[in-house]
Design a protein around this motif. Structure first.
Motif, PDB file in Angstrom:
ATOM      1  N   TRP A 109       0.992  -1.215  -0.099  1.00  0.00           N
ATOM      2  CA  TRP A 109      -0.162  -0.133  -0.001  1.00  0.00           C
ATOM      3  C   TRP A 109       0.938   1.341   0.106  1.00  0.00           C
ATOM      4  CZ3 TRP A 109      -4.674  -0.179  -1.208  1.00  0.00           C
ATOM      5  CH2 TRP A 109      -5.469   0.842  -1.239  1.00  0.00           C
ATOM      6  N   SER A 110       0.328   2.216  -0.916  1.00  0.00           N
ATOM      7  CA  SER A 110       1.220   3.600  -0.848  1.00  0.00           C
ATOM      8  C   SER A 110       0.190   4.572  -1.225  1.00  0.00           C
ATOM      9  CB  SER A 110       2.285   3.284  -2.025  1.00  0.00           C
ATOM     10  OG  SER A 110       1.815   3.515  -3.376  1.00  0.00           O
ATOM     11  N   THR A 111       0.558   5.760  -1.268  1.00  0.00           N
ATOM     12  CA  THR A 111      -0.330   7.014  -1.532  1.00  0.00           C
ATOM     13  C   THR A 111      -0.829   6.561  -3.201  1.00  0.00           C
ATOM     14  OG1 THR A 111       1.605   8.337  -2.096  1.00  0.00           O
ATOM     15  CG2 THR A 111       0.456   8.462   0.209  1.00  0.00           C
ATOM     16  N   GLU A 112       0.177   6.251  -3.766  1.00  0.00           N
ATOM     17  CA  GLU A 112      -0.004   5.881  -5.192  1.00  0.00           C
ATOM     18  C   GLU A 112      -1.114   4.875  -5.553  1.00  0.00           C
ATOM     19  OE1 GLU A 112       2.904   6.114  -4.001  1.00  0.00           O
ATOM     20  OE2 GLU A 112       3.471   7.921  -4.894  1.00  0.00           O
ATOM     21  N   ALA A 113      -1.016   3.814  -4.613  1.00  0.00           N
ATOM     22  CA  ALA A 113      -1.900   2.574  -4.778  1.00  0.00           C
ATOM     23  C   ALA A 113      -3.195   3.182  -4.293  1.00  0.00           C
ATOM     24  CB  ALA A 113      -1.242   1.492  -3.828  1.00  0.00           C
ATOM     25  N   GLU A 114      -3.150   3.868  -3.265  1.00  0.00           N
ATOM     26  CA  GLU A 114      -4.691   4.630  -2.686  1.00  0.00           C
ATOM     27  C   GLU A 114      -5.399   5.138  -3.686  1.00  0.00           C
ATOM     28  OE1 GLU A 114      -6.522   6.378   0.987  1.00  0.00           O
ATOM     29  OE2 GLU A 114      -4.912   5.162   1.253  1.00  0.00           O
ATOM     30  N   ALA A 115      -4.580   6.043  -4.495  1.00  0.00           N
ATOM     31  CA  ALA A 115      -5.255   6.919  -5.227  1.00  0.00           C
ATOM     32  C   ALA A 115      -5.533   6.223  -6.766  1.00  0.00           C
ATOM     33  CB  ALA A 115      -4.095   7.951  -5.998  1.00  0.00           C
ATOM     34  N   SER A 116      -4.807   4.970  -7.036  1.00  0.00           N
ATOM     35  CA  SER A 116      -5.394   4.232  -8.098  1.00  0.00           C
ATOM     36  C   SER A 116      -6.743   3.371  -7.601  1.00  0.00           C
ATOM     37  CB  SER A 116      -4.301   3.311  -8.528  1.00  0.00           C
ATOM     38  OG  SER A 116      -3.335   3.721  -9.154  1.00  0.00           O
ATOM     39  N   TRP A 117      -6.672   2.922  -6.497  1.00  0.00           N
ATOM     40  CA  TRP A 117      -7.881   2.134  -5.936  1.00  0.00           C
ATOM     41  C   TRP A 117      -9.181   3.212  -6.045  1.00  0.00           C
ATOM     42  CZ3 TRP A 117      -9.790  -2.399  -5.818  1.00  0.00           C
ATOM     43  CH2 TRP A 117      -8.823  -3.222  -5.761  1.00  0.00           C
ATOM     44  N   ALA A 118      -8.821   4.536  -5.388  1.00  0.00           N
ATOM     45  CA  ALA A 118      -9.780   5.564  -5.590  1.00  0.00           C
ATOM     46  C   ALA A 118     -10.454   5.874  -7.008  1.00  0.00           C
ATOM     47  CB  ALA A 118      -9.486   6.839  -4.774  1.00  0.00           C
ATOM     48  N   ALA A 119      -9.633   5.903  -7.986  1.00  0.00           N
ATOM     49  CA  ALA A 119      -9.953   5.989  -9.198  1.00  0.00           C
ATOM     50  C   ALA A 119     -10.720   5.105  -9.835  1.00  0.00           C
ATOM     51  CB  ALA A 119      -8.536   6.314 -10.167  1.00  0.00           C
ATOM     52  N   VAL A 120     -10.239   3.800  -9.483  1.00  0.00           N
ATOM     53  CA  VAL A 120     -10.957   2.419  -9.753  1.00  0.00           C
ATOM     54  C   VAL A 120     -12.441   2.510  -9.203  1.00  0.00           C
ATOM     55  CG1 VAL A 120     -11.198  -0.158  -9.460  1.00  0.00           C
ATOM     56  CG2 VAL A 120      -9.000   0.889 -10.355  1.00  0.00           C
ATOM     57  N   TYR A 121     -12.483   2.884  -7.664  1.00  0.00           N
ATOM     58  CA  TYR A 121     -13.702   2.884  -7.169  1.00  0.00           C
ATOM     59  C   TYR A 121     -14.457   4.119  -7.757  1.00  0.00           C
ATOM     60  CZ  TYR A 121     -17.801   2.569  -4.358  1.00  0.00           C
ATOM     61  OH  TYR A 121     -18.679   2.355  -3.779  1.00  0.00           O
ATOM     62  N   GLY A 122     -13.970   5.262  -8.354  1.00  0.00           N
ATOM     63  CA  GLY A 122     -14.697   6.133  -9.098  1.00  0.00           C
ATOM     64  C   GLY A 122     -15.583   5.445 -10.387  1.00  0.00           C
ATOM     65  N   VAL A 123     -14.793   4.661 -11.073  1.00  0.00           N
ATOM     66  CA  VAL A 123     -15.490   4.248 -12.239  1.00  0.00           C
ATOM     67  C   VAL A 123     -16.513   3.185 -11.783  1.00  0.00           C
ATOM     68  CG1 VAL A 123     -15.227   2.516 -14.039  1.00  0.00           C
ATOM     69  CG2 VAL A 123     -13.347   4.223 -13.529  1.00  0.00           C
ATOM     70  N   VAL A 124     -16.398   2.568 -10.638  1.00  0.00           N
ATOM     71  CA  VAL A 124     -17.174   1.641 -10.149  1.00  0.00           C
ATOM     72  C   VAL A 124     -18.539   2.248  -9.788  1.00  0.00           C
ATOM     73  CG1 VAL A 124     -17.776   0.087  -8.112  1.00  0.00           C
ATOM     74  CG2 VAL A 124     -15.546  -0.282  -9.284  1.00  0.00           C
ATOM     75  N   ALA A 125     -18.181   3.362  -8.652  1.00  0.00           N
ATOM     76  CA  ALA A 125     -19.555   3.913  -8.333  1.00  0.00           C
ATOM     77  C   ALA A 125     -20.311   4.841  -9.575  1.00  0.00           C
ATOM     78  CB  ALA A 125     -19.058   5.008  -7.267  1.00  0.00           C
ATOM     79  N   ASP A 126     -19.611   5.281 -10.524  1.00  0.00           N
ATOM     80  CA  ASP A 126     -20.325   6.156 -11.424  1.00  0.00           C
ATOM     81  C   ASP A 126     -21.029   4.900 -12.315  1.00  0.00           C
ATOM     82  OD1 ASP A 126     -20.747   8.299 -13.438  1.00  0.00           O
ATOM     83  OD2 ASP A 126     -19.536   7.030 -14.946  1.00  0.00           O
ATOM     84  N   THR A 127     -20.468   3.850 -12.607  1.00  0.00           N
ATOM     85  CA  THR A 127     -21.176   2.807 -13.525  1.00  0.00           C
ATOM     86  C   THR A 127     -22.299   2.176 -12.649  1.00  0.00           C
ATOM     87  OG1 THR A 127     -19.162   2.313 -14.560  1.00  0.00           O
ATOM     88  CG2 THR A 127     -20.899   0.767 -14.960  1.00  0.00           C
ATOM     89  N   MET A 128     -21.951   1.622 -11.555  1.00  0.00           N
ATOM     90  CA  MET A 128     -23.286   1.185 -10.669  1.00  0.00           C
ATOM     91  C   MET A 128     -24.203   2.174 -10.464  1.00  0.00           C
ATOM     92  SD  MET A 128     -21.095  -1.398  -7.848  1.00  0.00           S
ATOM     93  CE  MET A 128     -22.678  -1.712  -7.076  1.00  0.00           C
ATOM     94  N   GLY A 129     -23.843   3.516 -10.164  1.00  0.00           N
ATOM     95  CA  GLY A 129     -24.811   4.635  -9.773  1.00  0.00           C
ATOM     96  C   GLY A 129     -25.762   4.771 -10.850  1.00  0.00           C
ATOM     97  N   ARG A 130     -25.121   4.923 -12.258  1.00  0.00           N
ATOM     98  CA  ARG A 130     -25.765   4.994 -13.423  1.00  0.00           C
ATOM     99  C   ARG A 130     -27.136   3.932 -13.450  1.00  0.00           C
ATOM    100  NH1 ARG A 130     -22.772   4.880 -17.759  1.00  0.00           N
ATOM    101  NH2 ARG A 130     -20.924   5.221 -16.607  1.00  0.00           N
ATOM    102  N   ALA A 131     -26.322   2.575 -13.253  1.00  0.00           N
ATOM    103  CA  ALA A 131     -27.317   1.471 -13.468  1.00  0.00           C
ATOM    104  C   ALA A 131     -28.413   1.434 -12.337  1.00  0.00           C
ATOM    105  CB  ALA A 131     -26.534   0.159 -13.362  1.00  0.00           C
ATOM    106  N   MET A 132     -28.070   1.918 -11.082  1.00  0.00           N
ATOM    107  CA  MET A 132     -28.884   2.040 -10.031  1.00  0.00           C
ATOM    108  C   MET A 132     -30.364   2.905 -10.193  1.00  0.00           C
ATOM    109  SD  MET A 132     -26.589   2.182  -6.573  1.00  0.00           S
ATOM    110  CE  MET A 132     -26.276   0.666  -5.599  1.00  0.00           C
ATOM    111  N   ALA A 133     -29.592   4.052 -10.803  1.00  0.00           N
ATOM    112  CA  ALA A 133     -30.761   5.456 -10.996  1.00  0.00           C
ATOM    113  C   ALA A 133     -31.679   4.845 -12.336  1.00  0.00           C
ATOM    114  CB  ALA A 133     -29.927   6.624 -11.668  1.00  0.00           C
ATOM    115  N   ALA A 134     -31.208   4.146 -13.321  1.00  0.00           N
ATOM    116  CA  ALA A 134     -31.913   3.656 -14.327  1.00  0.00           C
ATOM    117  C   ALA A 134     -32.876   2.334 -13.896  1.00  0.00           C
ATOM    118  CB  ALA A 134     -31.121   2.905 -15.398  1.00  0.00           C
ATOM    119  N   ALA A 135     -32.272   1.516 -12.813  1.00  0.00           N
ATOM    120  CA  ALA A 135     -33.459   0.533 -12.360  1.00  0.00           C
ATOM    121  C   ALA A 135     -34.316   1.101 -11.318  1.00  0.00           C
ATOM    122  CB  ALA A 135     -32.660  -0.386 -11.651  1.00  0.00           C
ATOM    123  N   GLY A 136     -34.209   2.343 -10.906  1.00  0.00           N
ATOM    124  CA  GLY A 136     -35.289   2.776  -9.818  1.00  0.00           C
ATOM    125  C   GLY A 136     -36.077   3.654 -10.457  1.00  0.00           C
TER     126      GLY A 136
END
Length: 136
Positions: A109-136
């Motif tokens: 773990w490093s600040t760079e690893a954390e930043a990369s995971w945060a960026a990955v999760y940003g994609v996860v949240a954006d994609t899942m969030g759009r699917a959630m909104a469309a399903a609701g």
């Protein structure tokens, strides 16, 4: 924010030996910091922990396969909408995921690893969030 897939994969490899511990930590952190979401989950989390671990493995395995990843995340978003999850819950989930990974990754773990995971999760949240909104 740039995703360094090598760092994401290395840090995930470091936490892999701790699978159930990582997911247990994740849920403890989530419920401690966001107790309002506890009602969205079954009383016993064994199956849910297994599904979370599977989803994380699929996420990391498909980092470079955009179409596959979007399909997985869209399906997850739709299913989570059916459980009552809302896009507003996703930041709390991300914070708890990062906390769990940080806790078990050790020297990987490093600040760079954390930043990369945060960026990955940003994609996860954006994609899942759009699917959630469309399903609701």
């Amino acid at each position: 924010m740039t995703i360094d897939t090598v760092l994401v994969k290395q840090s995930f490899a470091a936490v892999e030996p701790h699978g159930t511990e990582v997911t247990a930590y994740f849920y403890r952190h989530l419920f401690e910091h966001h107790p309002g979401v506890r009602g969205l989950f079954a009383e016993h989390l064994d199956e849910q922990q297994d599904r979370l671990w599977e989803a994380l493995g699929a996420l990391v395995a498909n980092l470079e396969s955009t179409d596959e990843l979007v399909g997985i995340l869209t399906g997850l978003g739709r299913r989570h909408a059916g459980y009552g999850a809302l896009p507003e819950h996703l930041p709390a989930v991300g914070a708890s995921l990062i906390a769990a990974l940080r806790h078990y990754a050790g020297d990987a773990w490093s600040t760079e690893a954390e930043a990369s995971w945060a960026a990955v999760y940003g994609v996860v949240a954006d994609t899942m969030g759009r699917a959630m909104a469309a399903a609701g």
